[in-house]
Design an enzyme around this catalytic site. Sequence first.
Site, PDB file in Angstrom:
ATOM      1  N   ASN A   1       0.874  -1.180   0.000  1.00 41.11           N
ATOM      2  CA  ASN A   1       0.000   0.000   0.000  1.00 41.11           C
ATOM      3  C   ASN A   1       0.909   1.228   0.000  1.00 41.11           C
ATOM      4  O   ASN A   1       1.520   1.540   1.012  1.00 41.11           O
ATOM      5  CB  ASN A   1      -0.900  -0.021   1.238  1.00 41.11           C
TER       6      ASN A   1
ATOM      7  N   GLU B   1      -4.787  -4.955  10.995  1.00 46.86           N
ATOM      8  CA  GLU B   1      -3.759  -3.930  11.180  1.00 46.86           C
ATOM      9  C   GLU B   1      -4.020  -3.183  12.489  1.00 46.86           C
ATOM     10  O   GLU B   1      -4.877  -2.286  12.527  1.00 46.86           O
ATOM     11  CB  GLU B   1      -3.808  -2.913  10.035  1.00 46.86           C
TER      12      GLU B   1
ATOM     13  N   GLU C   1      -6.602   4.610   8.175  1.00 52.10           N
ATOM     14  CA  GLU C   1      -6.390   6.026   7.824  1.00 52.10           C
ATOM     15  C   GLU C   1      -7.626   6.609   7.159  1.00 52.10           C
ATOM     16  O   GLU C   1      -7.902   7.808   7.307  1.00 52.10           O
ATOM     17  CB  GLU C   1      -5.134   6.159   6.937  1.00 52.10           C
TER      18      GLU C   1
HETATM   19  O1  LIG Z   1      -1.543  -0.511   4.655  1.00 53.72           O
HETATM   20  C1  LIG Z   1      -0.490  -0.671   5.244  1.00 53.72           C
HETATM   21  C2  LIG Z   1      -0.380  -0.449   6.655  1.00 53.72           C
HETATM   22  O2  LIG Z   1      -1.013   0.706   7.070  1.00 53.72           O
HETATM   23  C3  LIG Z   1       0.984  -0.676   7.253  1.00 53.72           C
HETATM   24  O3  LIG Z   1       1.820   0.434   7.055  1.00 53.72           O
HETATM   25  P1  LIG Z   1       3.354   0.308   7.547  1.00 53.72           P
HETATM   26  O4  LIG Z   1       3.878  -0.955   6.968  1.00 53.72           O
HETATM   27  O5  LIG Z   1       4.024   1.537   7.004  1.00 53.72           O
HETATM   28  O6  LIG Z   1       3.320   0.251   9.048  1.00 53.72           O
END
Ligand SMILES: O=C[C@H](O)COP(=O)(O)O
Length: 256
Positions: free
Chosen positions: A18, A174, A106
């Site tokens: 992502n 998550e 988010e």
């Molecule tokens: O979509 C991905 C997640 O929000 C994880 O983000 P991160 O790997 O930067 O902690």
Amino acid sequence: MNQEFAVSDAPRPLIAGNWKMNGLRAALQEIETLRDAVRAGHVGSVDLAICPPATLIHAAVQACGGVLSIGGQDCHGAPCGAHTGDISAEMLADAGAGLVIVGHSERRTDHHESNPTVRAKTEAAWRAGLIAVLCVGELREEREEGRETEVVGGQLAGSVPDGATPDNLVVAYEPVWAIGTGLTPTCEDIAAIHLFIRGELVTRFGEAGQGIRILYGGSVKPGNARELMAVENVDGALVGGASLKATDFLAICACL
Ligand SMILES: O=C[C@H](O)COP(=O)(O)O
């Protein structure tokens, strides 16, 4: 859980990146590097996906050569209409996307997305023929209060529509406090909540619930991926920051 099914027919892992609000056209080089690695046989038995900004989806589809999936990061519930700035699932599919992230924390925080909104977005994804990568996860204070299963259970009940199958749904757990922080839950904690999620999916969808992939997301890096991906009922990862560089992303894929 049906242990025999879990052992013999474990879902094929998925590592999804992502990119969030990162990436100009120059970043397409990273997609090309991933493509070349897959073509060279450097990626094992794992599905790869990248969800770039919407501005790059069409070009990413061209760049990936069909060897990895390209996805959106969000979609509106409606197919079209007066929703300035939004993108429909049909538009993502038209651009060549095969999946879309829905209900990321988010979005739930920045755009006040509720469970019914996420449910509508998931239904929109299915209507357009996309796989929905549906995110759930608790806040730090909810974890500290021991309420993580209550929170995640409520998100699953409220966000996942009827009719989920391994072909149309991926769940991403998550924990919000682990995203972009460098913090991760213990493997024991991840095992416990993934088992809980598996149980909720099986209770609701029967055998289909056994095959729905459950990803872990939150500070997954090359240095911790092997240990995290070895946890039972972890069927891959949703990777944020470490997906921006193909070398890091490939190092994570190599841990499976
Ligand atoms: O979509 C991905 C997640 O929000 C994880 O983000 P991160 O790997 O930067 O902690």
